[in-house]
Each structure stands twice: as C-alpha cells, then as structure tokens.
Design an enzyme around this catalytic site. Structure first.
Site, short mmCIF file in Angstrom:
data_model
loop_
_atom_site.label_atom_id
_atom_site.label_comp_id
_atom_site.label_asym_id
_atom_site.label_seq_id
_atom_site.Cartn_x
_atom_site.Cartn_y
_atom_site.Cartn_z
N TYR A 1 -81.62 -121.40 -29.30
CA TYR A 1 -81.61 -122.34 -30.43
C TYR A 1 -83.04 -122.61 -30.83
O TYR A 1 -83.88 -122.98 -30.00
CB TYR A 1 -80.92 -123.65 -30.02
CG TYR A 1 -80.95 -124.72 -31.09
CD1 TYR A 1 -80.13 -124.64 -32.20
CD2 TYR A 1 -81.81 -125.81 -30.98
CE1 TYR A 1 -80.15 -125.62 -33.20
CE2 TYR A 1 -81.86 -126.79 -31.96
CZ TYR A 1 -81.02 -126.69 -33.05
OH TYR A 1 -81.05 -127.65 -34.03
N ASP B 1 -91.25 -119.35 -29.32
CA ASP B 1 -90.84 -120.73 -29.56
C ASP B 1 -91.15 -121.51 -28.28
O ASP B 1 -90.38 -121.50 -27.32
CB ASP B 1 -89.36 -120.78 -29.90
CG ASP B 1 -88.85 -122.21 -30.08
OD1 ASP B 1 -89.60 -123.16 -29.80
OD2 ASP B 1 -87.67 -122.36 -30.48
N LYS C 1 -92.56 -131.44 -29.36
CA LYS C 1 -92.29 -132.32 -28.23
C LYS C 1 -93.55 -132.91 -27.60
O LYS C 1 -94.04 -133.94 -28.04
CB LYS C 1 -91.42 -131.60 -27.21
CG LYS C 1 -90.03 -131.25 -27.76
CD LYS C 1 -89.09 -130.75 -26.70
CE LYS C 1 -87.76 -130.29 -27.29
NZ LYS C 1 -86.92 -131.38 -27.77
#
Length: 425
Positions: free
Chosen positions: A144, A239, A267
């Site tokens: 994802y 990613d 994050k």
C-alpha cells in the site's frame, strides 16, 4: 474495563463521519468491536476517554519513535505555533530539515516536502513518468502506497495481466498502466520487463513491507530490483514512509546498502505532525516545477509547525546508540512473546526489523502476500481484545506493524509479555 464513553462517541461519530472514522484502519473492522477514542498520550502510554491506560504499540502508526509528547518535540511545536502556524511562503525551518534529510540519504540530493505519504508517492510516480517519458509502473501485491488512483489496484487474472481497480471510483484507465508483482519474487518483475521492456517508468516498493505487516526483503531481492531497473532505464522508487528513520537513521537504504532513484518519506520526519516528502538526485528533481514541467504544489507543504517537530525528532535520533537500544528493546519483546506463544502451543511467526514487527498467527514463514493472508485473522482478533483488556494497545489489524519507541521501558516490555501470557491462558 469500562469503555462506555468511547462507545458513545463512536455512535455519534458514525452519524456525521463516514464509518465514524477519518481513516478506515481506525474502524477496527479487522478485529471487531468499537474503536477507542484516545484523549492523551505520554511516553509509552495512552489514555482513552474513559480514563483507561494502555501501553501503546501503535505509536500513531509509526511516527512516534520518541513516544508520545516528547518534551523537545512539544517545545519545538509550541514555539513554532507561537511564531505562526502557516505562511504559504518559505521558512528557514524547511531548509534545516531538508539538509537533515539530504545528509542522511546518499540517494537524495534534493527533497520536496508535501503533507502526507500519499502525496509523496503520488508525486513520485508522476515524477518517474515525467522523467522517463513512460507510462507503466510496477507495484507489489499487498503493498500500500497511499490512496492515489494508480496505486489502488489489485492483481489481474493472469501473471502478466494488467491491474484491475481495487476501489470504487478508480477507473480501468488508471489501473491499466499498473502492473502487479509478487514481493520477494524477482521473476514476477522480470516477466513484466520482458513483456514491456521500454514502457515501464518505475518500480515502487516498500524495501521492508509494512502495510501487509512486516515482511523483510529476502537476500538479493532489492539488489535484483536495482539491477533490473538500471538495465531497462527505469527508476526504482523506495517507499520509506514507514521505514525512513525507523530502521536506521538513513532508513532501509542505509540498512541494506542499496540506493533508490526516488525516495518517499513521511511519518517520523514530521514528529507526529502531518508530513510527507519525496527526493532524489538533482537531475531527477530538476523535473519538478518550478524547475521543470512536472507540476506539484501544496499550500501547507513545508508547514512550519511540522518542520519544527521533524527537526526536533531527527536531532534526537542522531544521538549515540538510539537505534541499538531500540533494536534491543524490540528483540526482547519479540523473544518474550515467542516464548509465551510456544508455551501456550499457539502458532506464531514474528517478523521483525529493528523496532518494527508484526505478530502473524501463522506456523510457517511469512514472505509475501500469499503467506501473510494465510494467517489466522480471527485468532489475532481474539488476542487483540484480550491484550486490550490487559492494558496493552496493539494495532487493530492482523496485517499491520507494531512499533517500539525510545519511551518504552524494560518494565513496559516485561508487562507486555506477562499480559500476553495471561491473554493466551
């Protein structure tokens, strides 16, 4: 444990917010029951609206590597907010954190800040297509990378099939240029390059899978992707929204010694505030407006409060032995949990890299989506609720990562292991 207030708030939220949550992972759909409404966090602990206290291993799904309400981060946020929460103009803090990122990543010479991981990956794909002049991308089953249309794609009916939409509202035209590979299976990617040798703009991958649970790359997999993309003049996108500054100060690239062409971050670089970033070589990033023709903009990008929180976080992560201590805590937790599961004769596979791990209710090795999805979801759900009753807050999904922070103490680790023993009993 009384959680009546959380239940009431969830009922009220469902009347005015789709599903009562602003992100599906918060709905507890994977474990059942009503989600907790949290009111406060401090160090390794969170408190819900009913006053219940929990040892927290969600850590806001990864950003809080220093724990909740870290003094230096809170101080930086307070000062930045007092100076002004947003300007829509450049600030010195953007330069400061950009320099920290560039210095940490060998592969990044220039970086652009955005507001979320989804924005970072969406922009990285557009950049890869603009730079290469190609249209197709390769992603992996179970991976994802945010909710942009081209990435919400499931596998087609055959090994070489184009992807098919995996979400309502995603049209076939978006999905047709997305090819699906199998994580840790290099041959599945080679097949796509054989079929479309001059059409693939990039391969996007989490170097350590985190969004189907923690699945480390097998020996040679990442290097194989690096070699394939170079051979076909395609770009490799890592990613690292989860792994960036989580598994090492320079992320998975530092840990494995393999560099990407474009890196996506998020994050931790926001210290708990909304943030994302993508970066690469000066040559590639020169394609981004206003230098080049690949347009991407954002009013709140480089927000001064988020930049301040990120700077305060990254500065602390440069202190000696931070990652060694984090890894030791996580290893102790994993070993203790493995022991109590063995005592209870409950199959468990713990995949761990550094301070991130997943408890797979699976007797066998977990190497990709096929083996991930074979895990006992209902068993995890029962364990989750029993651990919650013991005052331990795990990710409310069998296929998510749990995180250890610098704020978790040895006593927290021991209490968690003891709670697991009682839960399994």
């Amino acid at each position: 444990m009384n959680r009546e207030r959380s239940k009431q708030l969830y009922g009220a939220a469902r009347e005015i917010i789709p599903g009562g949550v602003n992100s599906p992972a918060r709905s507890w759909g994977a474990v059942g029951g009503n989600p907790l409404f949290l009111t406060r966090g401090s160090g390794s602990r969170v408190w819900d609206t009913d006053g219940n206290e929990y040892i927290d291993y969600v850590c806001s799904w990864g950003p809080l590597i220093l724990g909740h309400a870290n003094d230096r981060v809170v101080s930086a946020i307070t000062q930045a907010a007092a100076d002004g929460t947003s300007f829509g103009a450049p600030t010195e803090r953007e330069n400061e954190i950009a320099r920290l990122v560039v210095d940490a990543y060998e592969s990044i010479e220039m970086v652009r800040f955005v507001n979320s991981g989804t924005e970072a990956t969406m922009s990285a794909l557009r950049l890869a297509r603009a730079y290469t002049g190609r249209s197709k991308i390769v992603k992996f089953e179970g991976g994802y990378h945010g909710h942009s249309d081209a990435l919400l794609v499931a596998a087609g009916s055959g090994a070489l099939a184009h992807g098919v939409p995996d979400s309502a509202g995603v049209t076939a035209s978006f999905a047709q240029d997305t090819l699906l590979g199998v994580f840790n299976d290099l041959s599945s990617v080679e097949a796509h390059f054989d079929a479309f040798p001059e059409d693939i703009a990039c391969v996007i991958v989490e170097p350590i899978a985190g969004n189907m649970g923690v699945v480390p790359p097998q020996e040679g997999f990442l290097q194989g992707l690096r070699d394939l993309t170079e051979k076909h003049n395609s770009l490799l996108i890592f990613d690292e929204v989860i792994t960036g500054f989580r598994v090492e100060y320079g992320g998975a690239q530092q840990r494995f010694g393999i560099t990407a062409d474009i890196t996506c971050l998020g994050k931790i670089i926001g210290g708990g505030m909304p943030v994302g970033a993508y970066g690469g070589s000066a040559e590639i990033m020169a394609t981004v407006a206003p230098l080049g023709g690949m347009y991407q903009a954002g009013t709140l990008s480089g927000n001064p409060v988020a930049m301040a929180a990120g700077i305060a976080t990254l500065e602390q992560l440069q202190e000696p032995d931070v990652y060694n201590a984090l890894g030791a805590k996580a290893a102790s937790l994993a070993a203790g949990l493995q022991e109590v599961f063995a005592e209870a004769e409950v199959p468990l596979r713990i995949n761990r890299v550094g301070s991130m791990m997943t408890l797979f209710f699976n007797a066998g090795e977990v190497t990709g989506w096929e083996t991930v999805s074979a895990s006992d979801r209902e068993g995890f759900g029962r364990f989750f609720h029993r651990m919650l009753g013991e005052g331990v807050y795990l990710p409310p999904s069998p296929f998510e990562a749990m995180f250890v922070s610098t704020a978790h103490s040895d006593a927290d680790i021991e209490a968690t292991i003891s709670a697991a023993r009682r839960a399994l009993a």
